[in-house]
Write a protein that holds these residues in place. Structure first.
Motif, PDB file in Angstrom:
ATOM      1  N   ARG A 146     -12.616  -9.246 -12.228  1.00 46.51           N
ATOM      2  CA  ARG A 146     -13.874  -8.503 -12.339  1.00 46.51           C
ATOM      3  C   ARG A 146     -14.282  -8.477 -13.807  1.00 46.51           C
ATOM      4  O   ARG A 146     -13.485  -8.105 -14.678  1.00 46.51           O
ATOM      5  CB  ARG A 146     -13.698  -7.085 -11.790  1.00 46.51           C
ATOM      6  CG  ARG A 146     -13.155  -7.071 -10.366  1.00 46.51           C
ATOM      7  CD  ARG A 146     -12.962  -5.673  -9.841  1.00 46.51           C
ATOM      8  NE  ARG A 146     -14.239  -5.005  -9.552  1.00 46.51           N
ATOM      9  CZ  ARG A 146     -14.328  -3.816  -8.964  1.00 46.51           C
ATOM     10  NH1 ARG A 146     -13.221  -3.157  -8.618  1.00 46.51           N
ATOM     11  NH2 ARG A 146     -15.495  -3.270  -8.737  1.00 46.51           N
ATOM     12  N   ILE A 147     -15.516  -8.892 -14.091  1.00 48.56           N
ATOM     13  CA  ILE A 147     -16.007  -8.998 -15.462  1.00 48.56           C
ATOM     14  C   ILE A 147     -17.140  -7.999 -15.643  1.00 48.56           C
ATOM     15  O   ILE A 147     -18.139  -8.022 -14.909  1.00 48.56           O
ATOM     16  CB  ILE A 147     -16.489 -10.431 -15.761  1.00 48.56           C
ATOM     17  CG1 ILE A 147     -15.346 -11.435 -15.533  1.00 48.56           C
ATOM     18  CG2 ILE A 147     -17.007 -10.535 -17.200  1.00 48.56           C
ATOM     19  CD1 ILE A 147     -15.765 -12.889 -15.651  1.00 48.56           C
ATOM     20  N   PHE A 148     -16.982  -7.126 -16.653  1.00 50.34           N
ATOM     21  CA  PHE A 148     -17.989  -6.104 -16.931  1.00 50.34           C
ATOM     22  C   PHE A 148     -18.573  -6.371 -18.315  1.00 50.34           C
ATOM     23  O   PHE A 148     -17.870  -6.328 -19.333  1.00 50.34           O
ATOM     24  CB  PHE A 148     -17.358  -4.712 -16.873  1.00 50.34           C
ATOM     25  CG  PHE A 148     -16.744  -4.387 -15.543  1.00 50.34           C
ATOM     26  CD1 PHE A 148     -17.530  -3.918 -14.497  1.00 50.34           C
ATOM     27  CD2 PHE A 148     -15.382  -4.571 -15.325  1.00 50.34           C
ATOM     28  CE1 PHE A 148     -16.964  -3.622 -13.253  1.00 50.34           C
ATOM     29  CE2 PHE A 148     -14.813  -4.277 -14.097  1.00 50.34           C
ATOM     30  CZ  PHE A 148     -15.603  -3.803 -13.057  1.00 50.34           C
ATOM     31  N   GLU A 149     -19.873  -6.647 -18.351  1.00 51.57           N
ATOM     32  CA  GLU A 149     -20.558  -6.904 -19.625  1.00 51.57           C
ATOM     33  C   GLU A 149     -21.248  -5.626 -20.098  1.00 51.57           C
ATOM     34  O   GLU A 149     -21.326  -4.633 -19.373  1.00 51.57           O
ATOM     35  CB  GLU A 149     -21.553  -8.045 -19.446  1.00 51.57           C
ATOM     36  CG  GLU A 149     -20.874  -9.358 -19.021  1.00 51.57           C
ATOM     37  CD  GLU A 149     -21.872 -10.442 -18.687  1.00 51.57           C
ATOM     38  OE1 GLU A 149     -22.205 -11.234 -19.578  1.00 51.57           O
ATOM     39  OE2 GLU A 149     -22.313 -10.491 -17.515  1.00 51.57           O
ATOM     40  N   ASP A 150     -21.759  -5.666 -21.332  1.00 52.53           N
ATOM     41  CA  ASP A 150     -22.383  -4.481 -21.940  1.00 52.53           C
ATOM     42  C   ASP A 150     -21.439  -3.280 -21.868  1.00 52.53           C
ATOM     43  O   ASP A 150     -21.878  -2.142 -21.653  1.00 52.53           O
ATOM     44  CB  ASP A 150     -23.713  -4.145 -21.249  1.00 52.53           C
ATOM     45  CG  ASP A 150     -24.758  -5.221 -21.476  1.00 52.53           C
ATOM     46  OD1 ASP A 150     -24.745  -5.828 -22.569  1.00 52.53           O
ATOM     47  OD2 ASP A 150     -25.560  -5.483 -20.557  1.00 52.53           O
ATOM     48  N   THR A 151     -20.150  -3.537 -22.050  1.00 50.05           N
ATOM     49  CA  THR A 151     -19.141  -2.477 -21.936  1.00 50.05           C
ATOM     50  C   THR A 151     -18.242  -2.501 -23.170  1.00 50.05           C
ATOM     51  O   THR A 151     -17.149  -3.076 -23.146  1.00 50.05           O
ATOM     52  CB  THR A 151     -18.296  -2.656 -20.654  1.00 50.05           C
ATOM     53  OG1 THR A 151     -19.170  -2.735 -19.516  1.00 50.05           O
ATOM     54  CG2 THR A 151     -17.330  -1.504 -20.466  1.00 50.05           C
ATOM     55  N   PRO A 152     -18.683  -1.908 -24.260  1.00 54.42           N
ATOM     56  CA  PRO A 152     -17.815  -1.861 -25.442  1.00 54.42           C
ATOM     57  C   PRO A 152     -16.657  -0.888 -25.240  1.00 54.42           C
ATOM     58  O   PRO A 152     -16.764   0.074 -24.470  1.00 54.42           O
ATOM     59  CB  PRO A 152     -18.757  -1.367 -26.545  1.00 54.42           C
ATOM     60  CG  PRO A 152     -19.813  -0.602 -25.826  1.00 54.42           C
ATOM     61  CD  PRO A 152     -19.998  -1.292 -24.494  1.00 54.42           C
ATOM     62  N   VAL A 153     -15.568  -1.139 -25.926  1.00 60.19           N
ATOM     63  CA  VAL A 153     -14.398  -0.266 -25.844  1.00 60.19           C
ATOM     64  C   VAL A 153     -14.502   0.779 -26.946  1.00 60.19           C
ATOM     65  O   VAL A 153     -14.665   0.449 -28.124  1.00 60.19           O
ATOM     66  CB  VAL A 153     -13.102  -1.083 -25.986  1.00 60.19           C
ATOM     67  CG1 VAL A 153     -11.900  -0.161 -26.085  1.00 60.19           C
ATOM     68  CG2 VAL A 153     -12.960  -2.038 -24.800  1.00 60.19           C
TER      69      VAL A 153
END
Length: 485
Positions: free
Chosen positions: A199-206
């Motif tokens: 599963r790839i989540f973009e616009d998701t900074p840590v």
């Protein structure tokens, strides 16, 4: 198949249906960074049955992974002799074998079935800016005999038959190396990973990472994630949560441009179909889309708009291939890579459950593939070959001072390469003039009859007189002496 390297489509770049992580999630492995290394970890781990979540602060392949020439060949940025000197021949062989496995991984995935339009083409030529025939022979022997790598040595005439320029001398040809459309590959890799279950989540900074305990905790702006293993594949962009790790990399922005169609004259001047790179790491180019030239050359240690370097790329092309004239640059792009102080990638386990796959600047696509495979297999199979990279520690890159020093070293390296190349071409021209002068002198001597003469037919040359006896040597007793006695 033809290949287009203009701007990426909205769908391909991930601007449509970019899904950020908006709910709490548990996974076996959390990968931070959706570049080549991170996506390879995700693909390999998902294929091996793990649950994988990839967190990307922007979108897939937005940086260097999606803005590179797509050349795939074995090896590392650290020269082979330096690698052997540092870790010994046997370990160097093992690392080289791993780099070949990384290249094989890319080739296996970069098929028209998996990635339509990927445009695989074979052959990479590394050319020398100076006359280095002796060094070439020893290197070829080492690659063939000690590292089981198929290579061919090209003499100057053959190099210049393929590349119409006097800037290059000898070459090393890698027939099993290849190139792909780099942008299509990184997005194709993401599609394969999703298909395998990642599963790839973009616009998701840590925002923060807590890597203590068995289950690690990762906080994002709108959700939390827990995982048994974290893989840091964010290059220089890991940011505040892991600033100390980011500071072990020297950020280097490298820029490339694509020309307008150049027609048949391009094939007359550049007949080689694969990638070409010089041994000093200054230029890297190849023909694509039939009659366009893609050229990578300028680099900086600070961020800049790629369009600023269109003129520099045009001048560089004109310097190496003056017959191409003043070409038009229609597309230009760039990305930041992280380069390590020792010239090898950062691959391994920092502490239990916390892994790093970074530092691939100047390393090539094979090393990011190698790292992704190795880390996934280490987590799930207990493969410990990552320990071969233990001698290459995390070394602070010097901060702002290091970036200034890196830029100065880069400028000095280019200047010294240009000077060495100019001196080599001057010596070559001088040798040609000497041979021409000797040929004219010999021809003039023959015409004037003053050259060395041969004895007429049938006349035997007179024998040379015997050498005089040395002073003080005993003389044989003659006939007259015997009579007087």
């Amino acid at each position: 198949m033809s290949e287009t390297f203009t701007s990426v489509s909205q769908e391909e770049a991930g601007f449509r249906d970019r899904v950020p992580l908006s709910f709490d999630l548990d996974a076996d492995i959390c990968v931070i960074g959706a570049g080549l290394a991170g996506l390879t970890v995700a693909l390999e781990a998902a294929r091996l049955g793990a649950s994988v979540a990839v967190l990307e602060g922007r979108h897939i392949g937005w940086n260097a992974s999606g803005n590179q020439l797509g050349t795939v060949m074995p090896g590392f940025a650290l020269p082979l002799m330096d690698l052997i000197e540092r870790i010994g021949l046997e370990d160097a062989r093992e690392l080289w074998t791993l780099s070949k496995e990384g290249a094989a991984f890319v080739r296996a995935n970069a098929s028209e079935v998996n990635m339509p339009g990927i445009g695989v083409s074979d052959g990479v030529l590394e050319v020398s800016n100076v006359d280095a025939g002796d060094r070439l022979i020893s290197r070829l022997q080492m690659l063939n005999e000690d590292f089981d790598t198929e290579v061919e040595g090209w003499q100057v005439d053959r190099v210049r038959e393929a590349l119409k320029t006097d800037h290059y001398f000898h070459g090393v040809y890698y027939p099993r190396a290849f190139q792909v459309d780099g942008r299509k590959y990184v997005h194709g890799l993401a599609a394969l990973a999703r298909r395998a279950g990642a599963r790839i989540f973009e616009d998701t900074p840590v925002v923060s990472i807590d890597h203590s305990g068995i289950r690690k905790r990762i906080v994002t702006p709108s959700a939390r994630l827990r995982a048994s293993h974290i893989v840091l594949a964010g290059n220089i962009h890991l940011g505040a949560p892991l600033k100390r790790l980011s500071e072990t990399l020297l950020p280097v922005w490298r820029y490339a441009g694509v020309t307008a169609p150049l027609g048949e004259r391009l094939h007359e001047i550049i007949a080689f179909k694969g990638s070409v790179m010089d041994s000093d790491g200054i230029d890297h180019f190849r023909v694509l889309d039939g009659d366009r030239l893609m050229w990578e050359s300028p680099e900086t240690t600070w961020a800049a708009r790629p369009q600023r370097f269109a003129g520099a790329i045009k001048r560089r092309i004109r310097t190496i291939f003056p017959e191409l004239g003043n070409v038009e640059i229609t597309d230009i792009f760039g990305g930041a890579t992280g380069q390590t102080v020792h010239g090898m990638p950062q691959i391994g386990q920092l502490r239990k459950g916390l892994w790093v796959a970074s530092g691939f600047g100047r390393q090539g696509m094979n090393t990011s593939a190698m790292a992704g495979q190795m880390i996934a297999r280490s987590i799930l199979w207990g493969d410990e070959r990552w320990k071969l990279f233990s001698p290459f520690e995390l070394v602070w890159a010097g901060g702002a001072t290091g970036r200034v020093a890196g830029q100065l070293v880069g400028i000095w390296g280019r200047a010294s390469s240009a000077a060495a190349g100019a001196l080599a071409r001057y010596r070559e021209r001088a040798r040609v003039k000497d041979r021409q002068r000797e040929a004219r002198l010999a021809e003039a001597n023959r015409a004037a009859g003053t050259g060395p003469r041969r004895a007429p037919p049938g006349v035997r040359p007179r024998p040379a007189p015997p050498p005089k006896a040395a002073v003080g040597a005993a003389e044989p007793v003659g006939h007259e002496d015997r009579v007087s006695q």
